[in-house]
Design a protein around this motif. Structure first.
Motif, PDB file in Angstrom:
ATOM      1  N   GLU A 208       0.833  -1.206   0.000  1.00  0.00           N
ATOM      2  CA  GLU A 208       0.000   0.000   0.000  1.00  0.00           C
ATOM      3  C   GLU A 208       0.866   1.254   0.000  1.00  0.00           C
ATOM      4  OE1 GLU A 208      -2.906   0.182   3.182  1.00  0.00           O
ATOM      5  OE2 GLU A 208      -4.361   0.228   1.535  1.00  0.00           O
ATOM      6  N   LEU A 209       1.852   1.246   0.886  1.00  0.00           N
ATOM      7  CA  LEU A 209       2.730   2.410   0.967  1.00  0.00           C
ATOM      8  C   LEU A 209       3.494   2.571  -0.342  1.00  0.00           C
ATOM      9  CD1 LEU A 209       3.924   4.707   2.589  1.00  0.00           C
ATOM     10  CD2 LEU A 209       5.573   3.124   3.573  1.00  0.00           C
ATOM     11  N   ALA A 210       3.944   1.443  -0.893  1.00  0.00           N
ATOM     12  CA  ALA A 210       4.675   1.515  -2.162  1.00  0.00           C
ATOM     13  C   ALA A 210       3.811   2.186  -3.231  1.00  0.00           C
ATOM     14  CB  ALA A 210       5.105   0.120  -2.609  1.00  0.00           C
ATOM     15  N   SER A 211       2.540   1.820  -3.299  1.00  0.00           N
ATOM     16  CA  SER A 211       1.717   2.445  -4.338  1.00  0.00           C
ATOM     17  C   SER A 211       1.436   3.907  -4.000  1.00  0.00           C
ATOM     18  CB  SER A 211       0.426   1.665  -4.566  1.00  0.00           C
ATOM     19  OG  SER A 211      -0.373   1.704  -3.425  1.00  0.00           O
ATOM     20  N   SER A 212       1.423   4.232  -2.721  1.00  0.00           N
ATOM     21  CA  SER A 212       1.177   5.640  -2.367  1.00  0.00           C
ATOM     22  C   SER A 212       2.350   6.535  -2.750  1.00  0.00           C
ATOM     23  CB  SER A 212       0.871   5.779  -0.874  1.00  0.00           C
ATOM     24  OG  SER A 212       2.054   5.923  -0.136  1.00  0.00           O
ATOM     25  N   ILE A 213       3.550   5.962  -2.859  1.00  0.00           N
ATOM     26  CA  ILE A 213       4.673   6.797  -3.303  1.00  0.00           C
ATOM     27  C   ILE A 213       4.855   6.706  -4.815  1.00  0.00           C
ATOM     28  CG2 ILE A 213       5.922   6.777  -1.111  1.00  0.00           C
ATOM     29  CD1 ILE A 213       7.746   4.614  -2.364  1.00  0.00           C
ATOM     30  N   GLY A 214       3.867   6.136  -5.490  1.00  0.00           N
ATOM     31  CA  GLY A 214       3.882   6.177  -6.948  1.00  0.00           C
ATOM     32  C   GLY A 214       4.438   4.951  -7.633  1.00  0.00           C
ATOM     33  N   VAL A 215       4.705   3.883  -6.886  1.00  0.00           N
ATOM     34  CA  VAL A 215       5.211   2.671  -7.518  1.00  0.00           C
ATOM     35  C   VAL A 215       4.040   1.916  -8.144  1.00  0.00           C
ATOM     36  CG1 VAL A 215       6.408   0.485  -7.153  1.00  0.00           C
ATOM     37  CG2 VAL A 215       7.079   2.503  -5.837  1.00  0.00           C
ATOM     38  N   ASN A 216       4.206   1.550  -9.401  1.00  0.00           N
ATOM     39  CA  ASN A 216       3.176   0.766 -10.070  1.00  0.00           C
ATOM     40  C   ASN A 216       3.367  -0.686  -9.623  1.00  0.00           C
ATOM     41  OD1 ASN A 216       1.420  -0.520 -11.759  1.00  0.00           O
ATOM     42  ND2 ASN A 216       2.058   0.598 -13.588  1.00  0.00           N
TER      43      ASN A 216
ATOM     44  N   PHE B 119      -7.184   5.408  -3.570  1.00  0.00           N
ATOM     45  CA  PHE B 119      -7.031   4.089  -2.973  1.00  0.00           C
ATOM     46  C   PHE B 119      -8.367   3.359  -3.012  1.00  0.00           C
ATOM     47  CE2 PHE B 119      -2.901   5.200  -1.647  1.00  0.00           C
ATOM     48  CZ  PHE B 119      -2.273   4.033  -1.280  1.00  0.00           C
TER      49      PHE B 119
ATOM     50  N   HIS C 235      -1.001   4.844  -7.569  1.00  0.00           N
ATOM     51  CA  HIS C 235       0.271   5.346  -8.110  1.00  0.00           C
ATOM     52  C   HIS C 235       0.048   6.420  -9.171  1.00  0.00           C
ATOM     53  CE1 HIS C 235      -0.482   2.167 -11.141  1.00  0.00           C
ATOM     54  NE2 HIS C 235       0.233   2.927 -11.936  1.00  0.00           N
TER      55      HIS C 235
ATOM     56  N   ALA D 118      -0.681   9.607  -7.252  1.00  0.00           N
ATOM     57  CA  ALA D 118       0.598  10.082  -6.718  1.00  0.00           C
ATOM     58  C   ALA D 118       1.393  10.792  -7.812  1.00  0.00           C
ATOM     59  CB  ALA D 118       1.403   8.917  -6.142  1.00  0.00           C
TER      60      ALA D 118
ATOM     61  N   PHE E 134      -0.614   7.609   5.987  1.00  0.00           N
ATOM     62  CA  PHE E 134      -1.565   6.649   6.515  1.00  0.00           C
ATOM     63  C   PHE E 134      -1.902   6.933   7.974  1.00  0.00           C
ATOM     64  CE2 PHE E 134       0.319   4.872   2.860  1.00  0.00           C
ATOM     65  CZ  PHE E 134      -0.583   3.970   2.318  1.00  0.00           C
TER      66      PHE E 134
ATOM     67  N   THR F   6       2.708   3.750   8.819  1.00  0.00           N
ATOM     68  CA  THR F   6       3.013   2.928   7.668  1.00  0.00           C
ATOM     69  C   THR F   6       4.352   3.352   7.098  1.00  0.00           C
ATOM     70  OG1 THR F   6       0.680   2.650   7.254  1.00  0.00           O
ATOM     71  CG2 THR F   6       2.129   2.205   5.433  1.00  0.00           C
TER      72      THR F   6
ATOM     73  N   PHE G  19       8.383   1.477   5.563  1.00  0.00           N
ATOM     74  CA  PHE G  19       9.064   0.243   5.179  1.00  0.00           C
ATOM     75  C   PHE G  19       9.918  -0.151   6.365  1.00  0.00           C
ATOM     76  CE2 PHE G  19       8.517   2.525   1.052  1.00  0.00           C
ATOM     77  CZ  PHE G  19       7.495   1.706   0.585  1.00  0.00           C
TER      78      PHE G  19
ATOM     79  N   HIS H  51      10.853   7.768  -5.815  1.00  0.00           N
ATOM     80  CA  HIS H  51      10.588   7.012  -7.037  1.00  0.00           C
ATOM     81  C   HIS H  51      10.055   7.854  -8.203  1.00  0.00           C
ATOM     82  CE1 HIS H  51       9.605   3.564  -9.443  1.00  0.00           C
ATOM     83  NE2 HIS H  51       8.376   3.997  -9.586  1.00  0.00           N
ATOM     84  N   LEU H  52       9.058   8.688  -7.907  1.00  0.00           N
ATOM     85  CA  LEU H  52       8.423   9.453  -8.982  1.00  0.00           C
ATOM     86  C   LEU H  52       9.349  10.469  -9.625  1.00  0.00           C
ATOM     87  CD1 LEU H  52       4.898  10.078  -7.490  1.00  0.00           C
ATOM     88  CD2 LEU H  52       5.465   8.721  -9.496  1.00  0.00           C
TER      89      LEU H  52
ATOM     90  N   THR I 137       7.938  12.349  -2.281  1.00  0.00           N
ATOM     91  CA  THR I 137       7.292  12.174  -3.582  1.00  0.00           C
ATOM     92  C   THR I 137       7.079  13.507  -4.277  1.00  0.00           C
ATOM     93  OG1 THR I 137       5.078  12.351  -2.667  1.00  0.00           O
ATOM     94  CG2 THR I 137       6.031  10.155  -2.735  1.00  0.00           C
TER      95      THR I 137
END
Ligand SMILES: Nc1ncnc2c1ncn2[C@@H]1O[C@H](COP(=O)(O)OP(=O)(O)OP(=O)(O)O)[C@@H](O)[C@H]1O
Ligand SMILES: [Mg+2]
Lengths: 326, 259
Positions: A209-217, B53, B74, B77, B85, B89, B91, B105-106, B169
């Motif tokens: 979820e967090l990965a997709s929130s930072i824009g990762v597809n 989401f 994504h 974003a 969150f 949340t 890593f 990433h973006l 981001t």
């Protein structure tokens, strides 16, 4: 930093020297030519396991690599036998075929997590076996046999690899082929994991979820990782078919799929080279236990359980703890 | 001031439950807008709808006129709408610094294949991300913890890390879901300052928060939800005087809105 780098270079050189020089020398002086076959198998199985390891790395328990190994074997065998292709061309094609198939299969199933994904992949291996039994092109239970050995590979008239059938020692040739591919496979894996891609995979593993929130597809990245994984499975299966000159629906079964996964667990899910070590230890461990006859499976399973309890992060975590202490 | 985000008639049903019911409001550029309401009012659901989401049952969200709801997280974003969150949340097995680096990433110019090969662009990206991560960590007071594994952080710092990840981001709108939860008074006041500074840097901020003194202090405007419906909208002083709001909060949390 540079010391670290020098150690790494030295380790790689030592590894290459062992694999390409020391092992063949030791085998020819001892006359144990059967070891070529064993070590070739270890190298190929470790390639398939590396694929499984990569799916672990994105947070998926993959018990379906047997399906892709089987698929790769059949693709290569059918192209060689029915269409007269050169084995060398079928090798990448088998890998790509499996990768393409895994994209189609992966798109729906990679949405599943945990035990659900694991179960579906387990079923996948069985489906592959049943398909191989049922489809006309795979020749049912009789399988495909008498596959010719790989022919010569020449580019622009220059022979790079000789015809295996003309070699006195095709075992050595297969060994060299298998370990070369293993080295390439793990070099690719090492680079993947130590580049930003590895971090992205970890981000999937730790929190999608967090990965997709930072824009990762995330859907796309999962499919890519699974496709690379299946590519390795297909290539490994294709070489197996070439070595045994045959492929049957039972060439890769659920047991193999489970073993690929165990190889990863044993070596360590946190270490790129885990599947290589895990495959070596498991393969030889199983053979060594042959002496114990009917107790082989019992002792083997018991040892696996103990190992996982004592070393949940795999054998390579031993090296890490000693290094930290030292 | 220009309209940045427009939420129009958005509804979300979960089976029989209407979690968000026909809610409309808009957010101006560089505004700090808070969404408040009792537990279960639909605040988090609203945020999930805005950040794609969740797919709305009806209604839509537009960012500068372009629809961003019902897509994928994504993609939202990428368009600049990023949420943090409610639950912490992060890593958890990466270092604090890596958490923030990966969240760039973006901004990467190199392709995945470029990163695999280690091209010049990829190296430049890595260097830029590292530098920017260090700046963000400094901004959030996390510099000294940069190399710590994220799961070992104390709670207040975890929240800050969540925000750091969001900032990395480079969003145009940041949605913060209860950023002050579990913080003591000093920590909260520091975060309030932080959020203000973010706005000064050009960010538009949407906030869900239960800490009423902090909310009243920080917000330009508020939207109040109750049972999924918008019952009020206005400046902090308007909201504090609003009958419906007082009613909604009566009994349980009447002190909480600072009366
Ligand atoms: N995925 C879901 N499926 C079903 N019901 C849900 C789902 N997500 C939220 N709900 C319900 O929708 C309602 C609103 O939930 P939401 O999390 O948006 O509330 P909230 O205002 O954020 O509350 P809190 O202040 O406690 O965080 C609740 O009744 C909740 O149980
Ligand atoms: Mg909530």
């Amino acid at each position: 930093m540079t010391v670290n780098r020098n150690i790494k270079i030295a380790a790689v050189v030592a590894f290459l020297a062992i694999v390409f020089v020391a092992v063949p020398a030791a085998i020819s002086s001892s006359g144990r030519f059967d070891l070529y076959y064993t070590l070739t198998s270890v190298a190929l199985l470790s390639i398939a396991s590396a694929g499984v390891w990569l799916t672990f790395y994105i947070g998926r328990i993959n018990i379906g690599q047997g399906a892709y190994a089987l698929m790769g074997g059949y693709v290569s065998a059918i192209l060689v036998m029915n269409h007269g292709w050169s084995f060398w061309l079928t090798l990448p094609v088998a890998g790509l075929f499996c990768a393409a198939a895994s994209v189609l299969i992966g798109l729906p199933i990679l949405r599943l997590r945990g035990v659900y994904f694991a179960m579906v992949t387990l079923v996948l291996t069985e489906v592959a076996r049943l398909l191989a039994l049922a489809l006309p092109i795979t020749n049912g239970a009789k399988g495909i046999v008498s596959i010719p050995l790989p022919g010569a590979l020449s580019i622009f008239g220059l022979t790079i690899i000789p015809d295996f059938a003309t070699l006195q020692n095709s075992r050595l040739a297969f060994y060299l082929l298998a370990v070369t591919l293993m080295v390439v496979c793990f070099a690719v894996m090492y680079r993947l994991v130590n580049s930003r891609i590895g971090k992205l995979c970890q981000s999937l593993q730790q929190n999608e979820e967090l990965a997709s929130s930072i824009g990762v597809n995330i859907a796309w990245l999962r499919v890519i990782a699974y496709a690379v994984s299946s590519f390795f499975g297909g290539v490994s299966g294709a070489i197996f078919a070439a070595i045994s000159q045959s492929i049957y629906p039972s060439s890769f079964t659920v047991t193999d799929s489970v073993n690929f996964m165990l190889n990863c667990f044993l070596g360590g899910l946190g270490y790129v080279f885990g599947p290589m070590l895990g495959t070596l230890v498991l393969y030889f461990g199983w053979d060594l236990l042959f002496q114990t006859g009917q107790f082989q499976l019992l002792i083997y399973s018991g040892l696996m359980i103990v190992l996982m309890l004592v070393l949940p992060n795999g054998l390579l975590s031993l090296a890490e703890t000693t290094r930290k202490k030292g | 001031m220009a309209e940045m985000l427009e939420v129009s008639g958005i509804t979300k049903r979960f089976g029989g439950l209407v979690a968000v019911n026909n809610v409309s409001f808009s957010v101006r550029e560089k505004e700090i807008l808070s969404v408040i309401g009792p537990n279960g009012a639909g605040k988090s659901t609203l945020f999930k709808l805005i950040s794609s989401f969740l797919r709305p049952t009806t209604g839509e969200v537009r960012l500068k006129g372009e629809r961003i709801s019902g897509l994928a997280p994504h993609i939202a974003a990428r368009r600049g709408v990023v949420r943090t969150f409610q639950e912490t949340t992060i890593f958890k097995n990466m270092s604090v610094r890596d958490n923030v680096i990966i969240a760039h990433h973006l901004r990467s110019k190199a392709s995945l294949f470029g990163f695999f090969l280690g091209t010049g662009t990829a190296k430049a990206d890595e260097a830029a991300f590292g530098q920017s991560a260090d700046e963000i960590l400094a901004l959030l007071g996390l510099s000294s913890l940069a190399n710590e594994t994220a799961r070992n952080l104390p709670h207040g710092h975890l929240r800050a890390l969540g925000i750091a990840i969001g900032l990395a981001t480079n969003p145009s709108i940041l949605l913060l879901d209860e950023p002050f939860a579990g913080m003591n008074h000093d920590e909260t006041m520091r975060m309030v300052e932080m959020v203000r500074r973010l706005r000064e840097r050009g960010l538009t901020i949407l906030l869900v928060e239960h800490d009423m003194p902090a909310v009243m202090k920080i917000s330009d405007r508020l939207v109040v939800l109750n049972f999924g419906q918008k019952i009020a909208e206005g400046t902090p002083s308007e909201i504090q005087a609003n009958e419906k709001v007082i009613e909604a909060y009566l009994g349980s949390e009447d002190e909480a809105i600072g009366l």
